[in-house]
Design a protein around this motif. Structure first.
Motif, PDB file in Angstrom:
ATOM      1  N   UNK A  13       0.845  -1.189   0.000  1.00  0.00           N
ATOM      2  CA  UNK A  13       0.000   0.000   0.000  1.00  0.00           C
ATOM      3  C   UNK A  13       0.880   1.237   0.000  1.00  0.00           C
ATOM      4  N   UNK A  14       0.881   1.971  -1.103  1.00  0.00           N
ATOM      5  CA  UNK A  14       1.653   3.198  -1.193  1.00  0.00           C
ATOM      6  C   UNK A  14       0.758   4.407  -1.346  1.00  0.00           C
ATOM      7  N   UNK A  15       1.361   5.566  -1.390  1.00  0.00           N
ATOM      8  CA  UNK A  15       0.584   6.777  -1.545  1.00  0.00           C
ATOM      9  C   UNK A  15      -0.017   6.934  -2.929  1.00  0.00           C
ATOM     10  N   UNK A  34      -3.387  -4.916  -9.373  1.00  0.00           N
ATOM     11  CA  UNK A  34      -2.736  -3.607  -9.244  1.00  0.00           C
ATOM     12  C   UNK A  34      -3.744  -2.507  -9.527  1.00  0.00           C
ATOM     13  N   UNK A  35      -3.621  -1.429  -8.799  1.00  0.00           N
ATOM     14  CA  UNK A  35      -4.486  -0.289  -9.027  1.00  0.00           C
ATOM     15  C   UNK A  35      -3.943   0.946  -8.339  1.00  0.00           C
ATOM     16  N   UNK A  36      -4.696   2.014  -8.387  1.00  0.00           N
ATOM     17  CA  UNK A  36      -4.305   3.257  -7.743  1.00  0.00           C
ATOM     18  C   UNK A  36      -4.831   3.306  -6.311  1.00  0.00           C
ATOM     19  N   UNK A  37      -4.082   3.957  -5.452  1.00  0.00           N
ATOM     20  CA  UNK A  37      -4.543   4.170  -4.087  1.00  0.00           C
ATOM     21  C   UNK A  37      -5.549   5.318  -4.104  1.00  0.00           C
ATOM     22  N   UNK A  44     -11.780   4.964   4.091  1.00  0.00           N
ATOM     23  CA  UNK A  44     -12.639   3.787   3.986  1.00  0.00           C
ATOM     24  C   UNK A  44     -12.668   3.240   2.563  1.00  0.00           C
ATOM     25  N   UNK A  45     -12.576   4.118   1.583  1.00  0.00           N
ATOM     26  CA  UNK A  45     -12.550   3.661   0.188  1.00  0.00           C
ATOM     27  C   UNK A  45     -11.276   2.877  -0.096  1.00  0.00           C
ATOM     28  N   UNK A  46     -10.170   3.333   0.461  1.00  0.00           N
ATOM     29  CA  UNK A  46      -8.905   2.617   0.279  1.00  0.00           C
ATOM     30  C   UNK A  46      -8.971   1.251   0.956  1.00  0.00           C
TER      31      UNK A  46
END
Length: 318
Positions: A13-15, A34-37, A44-46
């Motif tokens: 989990x990165x920025x 893989x996706x965007x944070x 909560x969405x993350x």
């Protein structure tokens, strides 16, 4: 698909990016997402994205063989409480009990670990450190992180904040750092530091470290200036690594991160400084090398955590 081997799920989990992978006990990557944070949508969405990614892998490869879940995150971690503390990249998670929240939602033990620590463990398991039980990893990027593996395990310190190698003082009275110190390693040897030195030398209006590298590979006065930037970077790293060798007497010191393509430009200065500053280095077969797993190291390290020792997880939870 159901695997016949035990496997774990590692999360990085990165920025900017969120990645999860199912990796079996032999180190084989079974599946990955893989996706965007999604920080703009809130914490909560993350968390929901993390849970969905883990559930998808678990459903594909089977609940019964799942050994556990490891999550690598940037920032300080209070291991006993499972809290992220002071992460500039994940401010919404500051003080939040991420480990326990994920464990409750998933019904499986979760191990929370610093991303550089996880990367060091990944290199020990499947990368450049497979032949040793003790190593130090420096991760070069926007800042400089670090991980220390001692006797095959991550060295945490008494609350989990060991190996903040980027904040070693290498230049007394040097560039000010956001941590409150002056002359920190990351202010003189990170990708950000390379870009800043390039800007001071008028090598572009807003150059990146990659821009400085490309200039250094050319000819003319600007190329000489750019190569000098990397020499300064290598000197700072050499001072730091020389100190680490004197302190730990480990067999292996690794570097990873975006600036590694410029290895031939900064590594000679590293070796010059270490040769000068470390009697131990001059009299042993200490190795200073490039890491080999690249951006996958933290993902593999996170996945390895559940395999390593269930007792370690229990200690972290007490």
């Amino acid at each position: 698909m159901v695997t016949t081997n035990r496997y774990s799920i590692g999360v990085d989990l990165g920025g900017t990016n969120l990645r999860a992978a199912a990796i079996d006990s032999d180190g084989k990557q079974l599946g990955k997402s893989s996706g965007k944070t999604n920080l703009r949508e809130g914490r909560e969405a993350v968390i929901e994205d993390i849970v969905l990614a883990i559930r998808a892998l678990r459903d594909e490869f089977g609940q019964d063989k799942l050994a556990g879940i490891g999550v690598a995150v940037p920032g300080f971690i209070e291991l006993k409480k499972g809290l992220i503390v002071g992460s500039n990249n994940l401010p919404a998670f500051d003080g939040f009990p991420l480990r326990d929240d994920l464990s409750e939602k998933l019904g499986k033990p979760v191990i929370l670990e610093n991303d550089a620590n996880a990367a060091a463990l990944g290199e020990k398991w499947l990368g450049a450190g497979q032949d040793v039980n003790d190593l130090v990893l420096l991760t070069l990027g926007t800042g400089i992180g670090g991980g220390i593996i001692s006797d095959g395990r991550i060295l945490h310190g008494f609350v989990g904040m060991a190996a903040e190698l980027g904040h070693m003082t290498v230049i007394p009275g040097g560039n000010p750092c956001g941590c409150g110190n002056e002359g920190c390693l990351e202010k003189h040897a990170s990708a950000t530091a390379v870009a800043s030195m390039g800007r001071l030398l008028h090598l572009g209006d807003n150059p990146t470290s990659k821009d400085i590298y490309q200039i250094a590979m050319g000819e003319g006065e600007d190329a000489k200036k750019a190569r000098h930037v990397f020499e300064l970077m290598g000197t700072a790293l050499g001072i730091a690594i020389g100190n680490l060798i004197n302190i730990f007497n480990f067999p292996l010191y690794l570097l990873s991160g975006g600036p590694l393509p410029a290895w031939d430009l900064f590594a000679p200065a590293i070796f010059r400084e270490v040769e000068k500053r470390s009697f131990t280095y001059r009299n042993t077969k200490t190795r200073i090398e490039r890491a080999t797993l690249g951006g996958e190291a933290g993902l593999y390290g996170a996945a390895y955590l559940p395999f390593q020792c269930s007792g370690e997880l229990k200690r972290a939870e007490t």
